[in-house]
Write a protein that holds these residues in place. Structure first.
Motif, PDB file in Angstrom:
ATOM      1  N   GLU A  16     -57.200  14.395  31.984  1.00 14.11           N
ATOM      2  CA  GLU A  16     -56.895  15.036  30.685  1.00 14.11           C
ATOM      3  C   GLU A  16     -55.401  15.278  30.599  1.00 14.11           C
ATOM      4  OE1 GLU A  16     -59.044  18.746  30.272  1.00 14.11           O
ATOM      5  OE2 GLU A  16     -60.837  17.806  31.088  1.00 14.11           O
ATOM      6  N   LYS A  17     -54.832  15.040  29.424  1.00 10.81           N
ATOM      7  CA  LYS A  17     -53.389  15.209  29.253  1.00 10.81           C
ATOM      8  C   LYS A  17     -53.020  16.690  29.124  1.00 10.81           C
ATOM      9  CE  LYS A  17     -52.171  10.797  28.984  1.00 10.81           C
ATOM     10  NZ  LYS A  17     -51.196  10.131  29.861  1.00 10.81           N
ATOM     11  N   ILE A  18     -51.877  17.041  29.684  1.00 13.18           N
ATOM     12  CA  ILE A  18     -51.377  18.433  29.670  1.00 13.18           C
ATOM     13  C   ILE A  18     -50.290  18.542  28.589  1.00 13.18           C
ATOM     14  CG2 ILE A  18     -50.172  20.186  31.054  1.00 13.18           C
ATOM     15  CD1 ILE A  18     -51.273  18.540  33.568  1.00 13.18           C
ATOM     16  N   SER A  19     -50.398  19.566  27.720  1.00 16.10           N
ATOM     17  CA  SER A  19     -49.361  19.751  26.684  1.00 16.10           C
ATOM     18  C   SER A  19     -48.464  20.927  27.054  1.00 16.10           C
ATOM     19  CB  SER A  19     -50.007  20.018  25.321  1.00 16.10           C
ATOM     20  OG  SER A  19     -50.795  21.189  25.385  1.00 16.10           O
ATOM     21  N   MET A  20     -47.159  20.702  26.939  1.00 16.83           N
ATOM     22  CA  MET A  20     -46.197  21.800  27.155  1.00 16.83           C
ATOM     23  C   MET A  20     -45.138  21.758  26.058  1.00 16.83           C
ATOM     24  SD  MET A  20     -45.451  22.022  31.281  1.00 16.83           S
ATOM     25  CE  MET A  20     -44.666  23.639  31.173  1.00 16.83           C
ATOM     26  N   LEU A  21     -44.630  22.922  25.699  1.00 19.43           N
ATOM     27  CA  LEU A  21     -43.505  23.039  24.770  1.00 19.43           C
ATOM     28  C   LEU A  21     -42.592  24.135  25.294  1.00 19.43           C
ATOM     29  CD1 LEU A  21     -45.155  22.974  21.199  1.00 19.43           C
ATOM     30  CD2 LEU A  21     -43.574  21.266  22.146  1.00 19.43           C
ATOM     31  N   THR A  22     -41.342  24.114  24.868  1.00 21.11           N
ATOM     32  CA  THR A  22     -40.479  25.248  25.203  1.00 21.11           C
ATOM     33  C   THR A  22     -40.705  26.361  24.180  1.00 21.11           C
ATOM     34  OG1 THR A  22     -38.614  24.577  23.804  1.00 21.11           O
ATOM     35  CG2 THR A  22     -38.662  23.703  26.073  1.00 21.11           C
ATOM     36  N   GLN A 212     -46.946  16.043  28.649  1.00 19.12           N
ATOM     37  CA  GLN A 212     -45.698  15.874  27.894  1.00 19.12           C
ATOM     38  C   GLN A 212     -45.101  17.241  27.618  1.00 19.12           C
ATOM     39  OE1 GLN A 212     -44.300  12.867  27.020  1.00 19.12           O
ATOM     40  NE2 GLN A 212     -46.028  11.771  27.973  1.00 19.12           N
ATOM     41  N   ILE A 213     -43.772  17.277  27.521  1.00 16.80           N
ATOM     42  CA  ILE A 213     -43.085  18.499  27.090  1.00 16.80           C
ATOM     43  C   ILE A 213     -41.997  18.118  26.100  1.00 16.80           C
ATOM     44  CG2 ILE A 213     -41.481  18.465  29.095  1.00 16.80           C
ATOM     45  CD1 ILE A 213     -41.595  21.624  28.853  1.00 16.80           C
ATOM     46  N   LEU A 214     -41.780  18.950  25.105  1.00 17.59           N
ATOM     47  CA  LEU A 214     -40.649  18.786  24.185  1.00 17.59           C
ATOM     48  C   LEU A 214     -40.013  20.146  23.938  1.00 17.59           C
ATOM     49  CD1 LEU A 214     -41.948  16.325  21.398  1.00 17.59           C
ATOM     50  CD2 LEU A 214     -40.144  15.870  23.080  1.00 17.59           C
ATOM     51  N   VAL A 215     -38.769  20.130  23.544  1.00 18.44           N
ATOM     52  CA  VAL A 215     -38.091  21.344  23.087  1.00 18.44           C
ATOM     53  C   VAL A 215     -38.641  21.622  21.689  1.00 18.44           C
ATOM     54  CG1 VAL A 215     -35.852  22.271  22.366  1.00 18.44           C
ATOM     55  CG2 VAL A 215     -36.040  20.966  24.504  1.00 18.44           C
ATOM     56  N   TYR A 216     -39.204  22.827  21.488  1.00 21.92           N
ATOM     57  CA  TYR A 216     -39.932  23.047  20.232  1.00 21.92           C
ATOM     58  C   TYR A 216     -39.038  22.899  18.997  1.00 21.92           C
ATOM     59  CZ  TYR A 216     -38.473  27.625  18.485  1.00 21.92           C
ATOM     60  OH  TYR A 216     -37.752  28.629  17.910  1.00 21.92           O
ATOM     61  N   ALA A 217     -37.773  23.278  19.140  1.00 25.63           N
ATOM     62  CA  ALA A 217     -36.874  23.187  17.982  1.00 25.63           C
ATOM     63  C   ALA A 217     -36.578  21.721  17.634  1.00 25.63           C
ATOM     64  CB  ALA A 217     -35.581  23.944  18.269  1.00 25.63           C
ATOM     65  N   ASP A 218     -36.644  20.837  18.626  1.00 24.45           N
ATOM     66  CA  ASP A 218     -36.474  19.396  18.369  1.00 24.45           C
ATOM     67  C   ASP A 218     -37.681  18.857  17.617  1.00 24.45           C
ATOM     68  OD1 ASP A 218     -34.042  19.171  19.675  1.00 24.45           O
ATOM     69  OD2 ASP A 218     -34.906  18.451  21.566  1.00 24.45           O
ATOM     70  N   MET A 219     -38.880  19.182  18.106  1.00 23.76           N
ATOM     71  CA  MET A 219     -40.077  18.554  17.517  1.00 23.76           C
ATOM     72  C   MET A 219     -40.421  19.148  16.147  1.00 23.76           C
ATOM     73  SD  MET A 219     -42.778  20.818  17.998  1.00 23.76           S
ATOM     74  CE  MET A 219     -44.285  19.921  18.205  1.00 23.76           C
ATOM     75  N   LEU A 220     -39.834  20.311  15.824  1.00 19.43           N
ATOM     76  CA  LEU A 220     -40.053  20.879  14.482  1.00 19.43           C
ATOM     77  C   LEU A 220     -38.879  20.588  13.541  1.00 19.43           C
ATOM     78  CD1 LEU A 220     -41.660  24.402  15.154  1.00 19.43           C
ATOM     79  CD2 LEU A 220     -42.788  22.243  14.593  1.00 19.43           C
ATOM     80  N   GLY A 221     -37.894  19.831  14.023  1.00 18.68           N
ATOM     81  CA  GLY A 221     -36.751  19.491  13.157  1.00 18.68           C
ATOM     82  C   GLY A 221     -35.894  20.700  12.829  1.00 18.68           C
ATOM     83  N   MET A 222     -35.753  21.614  13.817  1.00 17.85           N
ATOM     84  CA  MET A 222     -34.970  22.837  13.571  1.00 17.85           C
ATOM     85  C   MET A 222     -33.595  22.790  14.217  1.00 17.85           C
ATOM     86  SD  MET A 222     -37.924  25.627  14.340  1.00 17.85           S
ATOM     87  CE  MET A 222     -36.910  27.069  14.136  1.00 17.85           C
ATOM     88  N   PHE A 223     -33.358  21.786  15.064  1.00 16.45           N
ATOM     89  CA  PHE A 223     -32.101  21.732  15.822  1.00 16.45           C
ATOM     90  C   PHE A 223     -31.441  20.397  15.547  1.00 16.45           C
ATOM     91  CE2 PHE A 223     -29.750  20.848  19.829  1.00 16.45           C
ATOM     92  CZ  PHE A 223     -28.920  21.954  19.825  1.00 16.45           C
ATOM     93  N   SER A 224     -30.220  20.421  15.003  1.00  5.83           N
ATOM     94  CA  SER A 224     -29.619  19.149  14.569  1.00  5.83           C
ATOM     95  C   SER A 224     -28.319  18.817  15.293  1.00  5.83           C
ATOM     96  CB  SER A 224     -29.397  19.187  13.058  1.00  5.83           C
ATOM     97  OG  SER A 224     -28.632  20.329  12.737  1.00  5.83           O
ATOM     98  N   ASP A 225     -27.924  19.616  16.306  1.00  4.11           N
ATOM     99  CA  ASP A 225     -26.650  19.328  17.000  1.00  4.11           C
ATOM    100  C   ASP A 225     -26.698  17.949  17.658  1.00  4.11           C
ATOM    101  OD1 ASP A 225     -26.004  21.818  16.170  1.00  4.11           O
ATOM    102  OD2 ASP A 225     -25.557  22.650  18.141  1.00  4.11           O
ATOM    103  N   PHE A 226     -27.836  17.638  18.303  1.00  5.73           N
ATOM    104  CA  PHE A 226     -28.068  16.273  18.775  1.00  5.73           C
ATOM    105  C   PHE A 226     -29.565  16.028  18.808  1.00  5.73           C
ATOM    106  CE2 PHE A 226     -29.204  17.772  22.982  1.00  5.73           C
ATOM    107  CZ  PHE A 226     -28.336  18.827  23.232  1.00  5.73           C
TER     108      PHE A 226
END
Ligand code: KIV
Length: 285
Positions: A16-22, A212-226
Motif C-alpha cells: 500500500e502506498k504511503i502519503s506524506m505532506l509537509t 510520496q511526499i510534497l511540500v504542501y505549499a507547492d502542491m496547492l500552488g501557494m509558493f511561487s519563488d521556485f
C-alpha cells in the motif's frame, strides 16, 4: 487510528502506498490529518515557505520546535516527523541525540528526519538506540546546497548512483525506519524500493517509491519563488487567496464590508448610557 512507524512498515509490506505532506502550523496539520494523510513532515522547508529564507541553512532548533509543537497539536492520526535543522546533528553523535531528544520532548514529534547517508550512520544508530525513530533523507539533500553547487538531481552519473546506493543501505543498516529519496532518477528509486526492506518516500523520484511526499505549499500552488519539476499543482489555493484578499480590499474601500449581518447590536438604553458617559468626559475637559 494513529499512524506509527509500524504502520508505515506494514503498508510497505502489504504494497500500500504511503502519503506524506509537509505542514508547519496547527490548522494545516488538522486539514491534512482529516484528509487521511499518513505522515506529516515538519520540514525545514519551513525556512523557504514560511520564513522567507533563500535556503534551509538558517533554520534553527527553536524554529523546528516551535512549528513542530503546533503541527503535533493538530495531527490526531498522522505520524509527525520533525526535521533536524542544519548543524544540529553533523557536529557529533552527542549533539545529534540531544537535539533529536529536544524535537521529541519539546516538539512532541513521533520521529525525526535528518539528511545524509554513510556520513551520518553513527548519528542514526545513536538516535535510534535512544528510542527515537529516524527517517533518513538522501539524494538531493537541500542542507548541502553549497556543497552540491545548486539544486541538482542526484544519481545521474555512475559515481553519484553508486553513492546513492551506498547511502540507502547505510541508513537502513543504521536503523532508519524510512528513507526519503529526493530528486533521483525514477529507475534508481524503483530499484532501491525493491531492494530495501524499509519504506522509501519519494519526492521527485517517480511512482515506484513506497510513498510520496510534497511540500504542501507547492502542491496547492501557494509558493511561487521556485517550482520544482515534480511539484504538481493539485489545487490553485494561491490564486484563490490572492482573489480573496483583493475582494476584501475592494469591499473595505467601498464600505460594503462589514455589512449589518457582520455587526453586533446594542440596546437603546445601553447606547444612551454610553452617550451620557461620553458627555460627562467631554464636559469635564
Ligand atoms: O524540508 C522538507 O520539506 C523536506 C521535503 C522536501 C522532503 O525535507
Amino acid at each position: 487510528m494513529k499512524n506509527t512507524i509500524k504502520t508505515f512498515q506494514q503498508m510497505k509490506d502489504r504494497g500500500e502506498k504511503i502519503s506524506m505532506l509537509t505542514a508547519y502550523d496547527y490548522s494545516t496539520a488538522k486539514l491534512e490529518d482529516a484528509a487521511g494523510i499518513n505522515g506529516i513532515l515538519v520540514g525545514d522547508s519551513l525556512g523557504n515557505v514560511v520564513l522567507g529564507y533563500p535556503d534551509t541553512i538558517s533554520v534553527t532548533m527553536e524554529d523546528m520546535i516551535h512549528h513542530g509543537a503546533a503541527v503535533s497539536r493538530g495531527a490526531e492520526n498522522s505520524l509527525v516527523v520533525i526535521d533536524m535543522p542544519f548543524m544540529s546533528y553533523e557536529t557529533s553523535v552527542y549533539d545529534a541525540v540531544v537535539n533529536a531528544g529536544r524535537l521529541m520532548k519539546e516538539g512532541r514529534g513521533g520521529a525525526v528526519k535528518l539528511e545524509g547517508g554513510v556520513s551520518v550512520k553513527e548519528q542514526i544508530k545513536a538516535i535510534v538506540s535512544a528510542g527515537i525513530p529516524v527517517n533518513a533523507h538522501i539524494g538531493l539533500t537541500p542542507q548541502s546546497i553549497n556543497a552540491f553547487g545548486g539544486f541538482k538531481a542526484q544519481g545521474k552519473d555512475t559515481e553519484s548512483a553508486r553513492r546513492l546506493i551506498r547511502d540507502a543501505f547505510a541508513v537502513q543498516e543504521a536503523g532508519a525506519f524510512a528513507v526519503t529519496l529526493e530528486c533521483v532518477p525514477a529507475r534508481l528509486a524503483s530499484f532501491l524500493s525493491e531492494k530495501l526492506t524499509i519504506p522509501t518516500i519519494g519526492i521527485g523520484a517517480g511512482a515506484g517509491c513506497d510513498g510520496q511526499i510534497l511540500v504542501y505549499a507547492d502542491m496547492l500552488g501557494m509558493f511561487s519563488d521556485f517550482c520544482p519539476k515534480f511539484a504538481k499543482h493539485f489545487a490553485n489555493v494561491g490564486e484563490a487567496m490572492k482573489q480573496g484578499f483583493a475582494d476584501y480590499d475592494a469591499e473595505v474601500k467601498a464600505s460594503t464590508y462589514p455589512a449589518p449581518e457582520h455587526t453586533y447590536k446594542v440596546d437603546d438604553e445601553v447606547f444612551e448610557a454610553a452617550m451620557d458617559e461620553a458627555s460627562k468626559i467631554c464636559d469635564a475637559r
